[in-house]
Design an enzyme around this catalytic site. Structure first.
Site, PDB file in Angstrom:
ATOM      1  CG  HIS A 195      -0.279  -0.165   2.524  1.00  0.00           C
ATOM      2  ND1 HIS A 195       0.071  -1.395   3.019  1.00  0.00           N
ATOM      3  CD2 HIS A 195       0.121   0.738   3.466  1.00  0.00           C
ATOM      4  CE1 HIS A 195       0.663  -1.253   4.193  1.00  0.00           C
ATOM      5  NE2 HIS A 195       0.708   0.027   4.485  1.00  0.00           N
TER       6      HIS A 195
ATOM      7  CG  HIS B 125       0.942   5.311   4.185  1.00  0.00           C
ATOM      8  ND1 HIS B 125       0.189   5.233   5.340  1.00  0.00           N
ATOM      9  CD2 HIS B 125       1.675   4.171   4.151  1.00  0.00           C
ATOM     10  CE1 HIS B 125       0.478   4.094   5.971  1.00  0.00           C
ATOM     11  NE2 HIS B 125       1.376   3.432   5.275  1.00  0.00           N
TER      12      HIS B 125
HETATM   13  P1  5GP Z   1       1.794   0.428   7.401  1.00  0.00           P
HETATM   14  O1  5GP Z   1       2.328   0.799   8.748  1.00  0.00           O
HETATM   15  O2  5GP Z   1       1.648  -1.073   7.228  1.00  0.00           O
HETATM   16  O3  5GP Z   1       2.535   1.071   6.275  1.00  0.00           O
HETATM   17  O4  5GP Z   1       0.366   1.081   7.335  1.00  0.00           O
HETATM   18  C1  5GP Z   1      -0.822   0.419   7.635  1.00  0.00           C
HETATM   19  C2  5GP Z   1      -1.858   1.496   7.839  1.00  0.00           C
HETATM   20  O5  5GP Z   1      -3.123   0.874   7.738  1.00  0.00           O
HETATM   21  C3  5GP Z   1      -1.796   2.184   9.201  1.00  0.00           C
HETATM   22  O6  5GP Z   1      -1.569   3.570   9.022  1.00  0.00           O
HETATM   23  C4  5GP Z   1      -3.142   1.871   9.841  1.00  0.00           C
HETATM   24  O7  5GP Z   1      -3.675   2.985  10.531  1.00  0.00           O
HETATM   25  C5  5GP Z   1      -3.993   1.482   8.648  1.00  0.00           C
HETATM   26  N1  5GP Z   1      -5.022   0.481   8.928  1.00  0.00           N
HETATM   27  C6  5GP Z   1      -4.882  -0.668   9.640  1.00  0.00           C
HETATM   28  N2  5GP Z   1      -6.043  -1.367   9.653  1.00  0.00           N
HETATM   29  C7  5GP Z   1      -6.920  -0.650   8.917  1.00  0.00           C
HETATM   30  C8  5GP Z   1      -8.289  -0.840   8.564  1.00  0.00           C
HETATM   31  O8  5GP Z   1      -8.943  -1.822   8.919  1.00  0.00           O
HETATM   32  N3  5GP Z   1      -8.876   0.127   7.798  1.00  0.00           N
HETATM   33  C9  5GP Z   1      -8.191   1.236   7.378  1.00  0.00           C
HETATM   34  N4  5GP Z   1      -8.865   2.126   6.644  1.00  0.00           N
HETATM   35  N5  5GP Z   1      -6.907   1.465   7.699  1.00  0.00           N
HETATM   36  C10 5GP Z   1      -6.276   0.533   8.453  1.00  0.00           C
END
Ligand code: 5GP
Ligand code: ZN
Length: 133
Positions: free
Chosen positions: A100, A102
């Site tokens: 993903h 951001h």
């Molecule tokens: P990472 O740290 O893996 O790059 O980012 C994962 C992101 O996904 C985090 O910023 C977290 O807040 C978001 N996230 C985790 N679970 C969910 C969810 O169920 N729905 C949404 N919309 N965001 C999520």
């Protein structure tokens, strides 16, 4: 679709999300614990774990959608800039093992340090409707 993957479940509509953009290949939705107003995640609908596991054609298509959604959010929210963040592996802070990107809107002089704040679900719902592309 990977069974135990929360973002696959979101892409399949099994878990709700505050959608900002969708087409046949990608889904963009608000991060539930945003760094800033309009913090959006862009995912390919097809599962892969991280950047290195994602084929080049998919990545090219996804980054083009990241650009499209970022341009739209910039226009809608009037932010002064944005960060693109893409974490790979636990050591790099990746908590969801579905690739993903951001999009993190920024305003001049904002005091943002990269810490999640608990999202207000009603406010997120209204904002997704406001900025949906
Ligand atoms: P990472 O740290 O893996 O790059 O980012 C994962 C992101 O996904 C985090 O910023 C977290 O807040 C978001 N996230 C985790 N679970 C969910 C969810 O169920 N729905 C949404 N919309 N965001 C999520
Ligand atoms: Zn997945």
């Amino acid at each position: 679709m990977k069974n135990d993957c929360i973002f696959c479940a979101i892409a399949a509509g099994e878990i709700p999300s505050f959608k900002v953009y969708e087409d046949d290949l990608v889904l963009a939705y608000l991060d539930i614990n945003p760094f800033s107003k309009g913090h959006t995640l862009v995912i390919p609908k097809a599962h892969s774990t991280g950047l290195l596991e994602t084929d080049d054609a998919t990545l090219a298509a996804v980054i083009a959608r990241v650009k499209k959604v970022a341009a739209h959010i910039t226009a809608k929210l009037g932010c002064d800039g944005f960060n693109i963040l893409q974490n790979n592996g636990e050591a790099a802070g990746q908590t969801v093992r579905h690739v993903h990107f951001h999009i993190i809107p920024r305003w001049a002089g904002d005091p943002l340090v990269f810490e999640n704040h608990k999202g207000d679900m009603d406010a997120l719902k209204a904002l997704a409707e406001e900025i949906r592309l």
